[in-house]
Design an enzyme around this catalytic site. Structure first.
Site, short mmCIF file in Angstrom:
data_model
loop_
_atom_site.label_atom_id
_atom_site.label_comp_id
_atom_site.label_asym_id
_atom_site.label_seq_id
_atom_site.Cartn_x
_atom_site.Cartn_y
_atom_site.Cartn_z
N LYS A 229 -6.45 2.80 56.71
CA LYS A 229 -7.07 1.49 56.34
C LYS A 229 -8.33 2.02 55.54
O LYS A 229 -9.13 2.69 56.09
CB LYS A 229 -7.30 0.45 57.40
CG LYS A 229 -6.24 0.10 58.18
CD LYS A 229 -6.67 -0.76 59.34
CE LYS A 229 -5.39 -1.11 60.16
NZ LYS A 229 -5.83 -2.09 61.48
N LYS B 8 -0.08 4.06 65.30
CA LYS B 8 0.75 2.71 65.17
C LYS B 8 1.52 2.38 66.29
O LYS B 8 2.55 3.18 66.59
CB LYS B 8 1.50 2.98 63.79
CG LYS B 8 2.18 1.66 63.64
CD LYS B 8 2.93 2.09 62.08
CE LYS B 8 3.63 0.53 61.63
NZ LYS B 8 4.70 0.23 62.33
C1 LIG Z 1 -4.15 -5.53 59.15
C2 LIG Z 1 -3.05 -4.75 58.56
C3 LIG Z 1 -2.20 -5.42 57.77
C4 LIG Z 1 -3.65 -3.54 57.85
C5 LIG Z 1 -2.40 -3.96 59.87
N1 LIG Z 1 -1.13 -4.32 60.10
C6 LIG Z 1 -0.33 -3.96 61.02
N2 LIG Z 1 0.77 -4.44 61.12
C7 LIG Z 1 1.48 -5.18 59.89
C8 LIG Z 1 2.96 -4.87 59.75
N3 LIG Z 1 3.61 -5.30 61.19
C9 LIG Z 1 4.97 -5.79 60.88
N4 LIG Z 1 5.44 -6.03 62.05
C10 LIG Z 1 6.79 -6.31 62.17
C11 LIG Z 1 7.30 -6.60 60.75
C12 LIG Z 1 6.68 -6.29 59.70
N5 LIG Z 1 5.52 -5.86 59.62
C13 LIG Z 1 3.04 -5.02 62.28
C14 LIG Z 1 1.45 -4.95 62.40
C15 LIG Z 1 -0.85 -3.08 61.86
C16 LIG Z 1 -0.16 -2.51 62.97
C17 LIG Z 1 -0.77 -1.51 63.88
C18 LIG Z 1 -0.30 -0.93 64.99
N6 LIG Z 1 1.16 -1.38 65.35
O1 LIG Z 1 -0.71 -0.33 65.83
C19 LIG Z 1 -2.35 -1.31 63.64
N7 LIG Z 1 -2.90 -0.30 64.28
N8 LIG Z 1 -2.90 -1.82 62.41
C20 LIG Z 1 -2.31 -2.77 61.83
N9 LIG Z 1 -3.01 -3.27 60.58
#
Ligand SMILES: CC(C)(C)c1nc(N2CCN(c3ncccn3)CC2)c2cc(C(N)=O)c(N)nc2n1
Length: 326
Positions: free
Chosen positions: A285, A114
Site C-alpha cells: 500500500k 496477506k
Molecule cells: C484497504 C485495502 C483495500 C488496501 C485492503 N484490502 C484488503 N482486502 C481487499 C480484498 N479482499 C477481498 N476479499 C474477498 C473477495 C475480494 N476481495 C480481502 C481484503 C486487504 C487484505 C489484507 C489481508 N488479507 O491481510 C490486508 N492486510 N490488507 C488489505 N487491504
C-alpha cells in the site's frame, strides 16, 4: 455511583486488560485460574443486578439466541478488492505507474502479510463495538455482529469516542483448524478443506455458541470511516489501531521504495510455514494518505494498493507406495 457499580466497573476494567494481554498481545500476565475467578465474580454480580449489564461487558461475548437470518449491511465506504501482482516485474510496473501519476521520484509503501481469511468491517460508536459485517460484494455485506463478538481478539470497547470503522481479516489458526478437523473426523462430519473455509463456515453459523467454540482470530489492517482521522500515513493508522487495543499483524514493514518491498516479498516466500496462520501473499500500500487520495480508486480496486500472490503451496500428498512385487 453505588459500591456495587464501582466493583462491577473495576472487574470489567481488569478483565478487559487481561483479555487484551492474552488474546491481542499473546502475552498473559495472570494465570487462567485468576482470570476465571474474576469472570465468575463479575457474572454473579451481574446476575444479581441485571440492570447494570452493558453490551461491552466481558460477560457478553457469547450472545443468547441463534439468529434466523443474517441482515444485510451497506458499507458506507466500499470495501474494495485488490488487483494482483504475480511477479517482481508486476511490482515494478505498479510502482512506475504510481510515480508517473504523482510525478515523484520515490514513493514510500507499507508491506503487510496477506492473511488468508475473511475480510470484515467493525464499527464502534462511543467506544463500543456496535456492528460487524462481512465484506460481501464490497458494497453490501451480512451483519455477523453476534459471531464477531465471540472473537476474543476483537475488543468490545476501545478508547476512541468518535465513530470509527475498521477493517480486518478474521482467520482460524492452523492448529485450531487441524484440531477442528480431527474432531469432525471422529464425528464423521465432512472436513473443512483449509483454515479459510473453516473460518468462513464458522462465521456463517447462525448460532453464536458454535462460532464461540471455533477459536477464530483477527488482524485489523485498515481504518475505514473515521471523520476525526488526522493521520498522514497508513503506517500511522496501523500504530493508532494497535494503541486503541486492536490486534494488528506485527510483521508489517514501512518500505522507502519498491526495492525494499521486493526484498520483503522475497524474504517471506519461503517463511510461510513458520507462521501460525495461512497467508496467500503480501499486500503493498502507498503509505501517504494524500497520495492514496490522488491515485483514487479505479472501479473495483485501488490504484494505491496491490496484492502480490504467492504460488499456491504445493500440497505434498504422501503417496503410500504399494509393493506390487509380492
Ligand atoms: C484497504 C485495502 C483495500 C488496501 C485492503 N484490502 C484488503 N482486502 C481487499 C480484498 N479482499 C477481498 N476479499 C474477498 C473477495 C475480494 N476481495 C480481502 C481484503 C486487504 C487484505 C489484507 C489481508 N488479507 O491481510 C490486508 N492486510 N490488507 C488489505 N487491504
Amino acid at each position: 455511583m453505588s459500591q456495587i457499580e464501582k466493583k462491577i466497573n473495576e472487574l470489567r476494567k481488569q478483565l478487559q486488560h487481561y483479555n487484551h494481554q492474552y488474546y491481542v498481545l499473546d502475552n498473559p500476565s495472570v494465570p487462567d485460574a485468576e482470570y476465571d475467578r474474576l469472570m465468575n465474580e463479575l457474572i454473579k454480580l451481574e446476575e444479581a443486578h441485571p440492570e447494570l449489564i452493558t453490551p461491552d461487558s466481558p460477560t457478553q461475548r457469547v450472545g443468547a439466541k441463534p439468529l434466523d437470518v443474517f441482515e444485510k449491511v451497506e458499507h458506507t465506504t466500499p470495501m474494495l478488492s485488490l488487483a494482483n501482482a504475480f511477479d517482481v516485474q508486476d511490482l515494478r510496473d505498479f510502482d512506475r505507474r504510481i510515480r508517473e501519476s504523482l510525478s515523484v521520484d520515490q514513493v514510500e509503501y507499507v508491506a503487510e502479510l496477506k492473511i488468508d481469511g475473511l475480510a470484515v468491517s467493525l464499527r464502534y460508536q462511543d467506544g463500543v463495538f456496535v456492528q460487524g459485517a462481512t465484506r460481501g460484494d464490497g458494497s453490501v455485506g451480512e451483519d455477523i455482529t453476534q459471531n464477531l463478538r465471540t472473537v476474543r481478539s476483537i475488543p468490545l470497547a476501545i478508547n476512541e469516542t468518535n465513530p470509527i470503522e475498521v477493517r480486518g481479516e478474521v482467520f482460524m489458526p492452523k492448529q485450531s483448524f487441524l484440531k477442528l478437523n480431527e474432531k469432525r473426523q471422529e464425528q464423521e462430519l465432512d472436513l473443512f478443506a483449509n483454515p479459510r473455509n473453516a473460518a468462513a463456515g464458522s462465521l456463517r453459523q447462525l448460532d453464536p455458541k458454535i462460532a464461540a467454540e471455533r477459536n477464530l482470530d483477527v488482524f485489523i489492517y485498515a481504518v475505514g470511516e473515521w471523520q476525526a482521522g488526522t493521520s498522514a500515513t497508513h503506517s500511522e493508522h496501523l500504530q493508532y489501531l494497535s494503541e486503541l487495543g486492536f490486534k494488528t499483524n506485527p510483521e508489517w514493514k514501512k518500505c522507502d521504495n519498491i526495492d525494499e518491498v521486493i526484498q520483503y516479498v522475497e524474504s517471506w516466500i519461503d517463511r510461510r510455514n513458520e507462521l501460525a496462520y495461512d497467508i496467500d501473499g503480501i499486500v503493498i500500500k502507498v503509505d501517504r494518505l494524500e497520495y492514496q487520495d490522488i491515485l483514487k480508486t479505479t472501479a473495483k480496486s485501488p490504484r494505491w494498493a496491490i496484492a502480490y500472490k504467492f504460488p499456491a503451496e504445493e500440497v505434498v500428498t504422501k503417496l503410500i507406495d504399494v509393493d506390487f512385487s509380492v
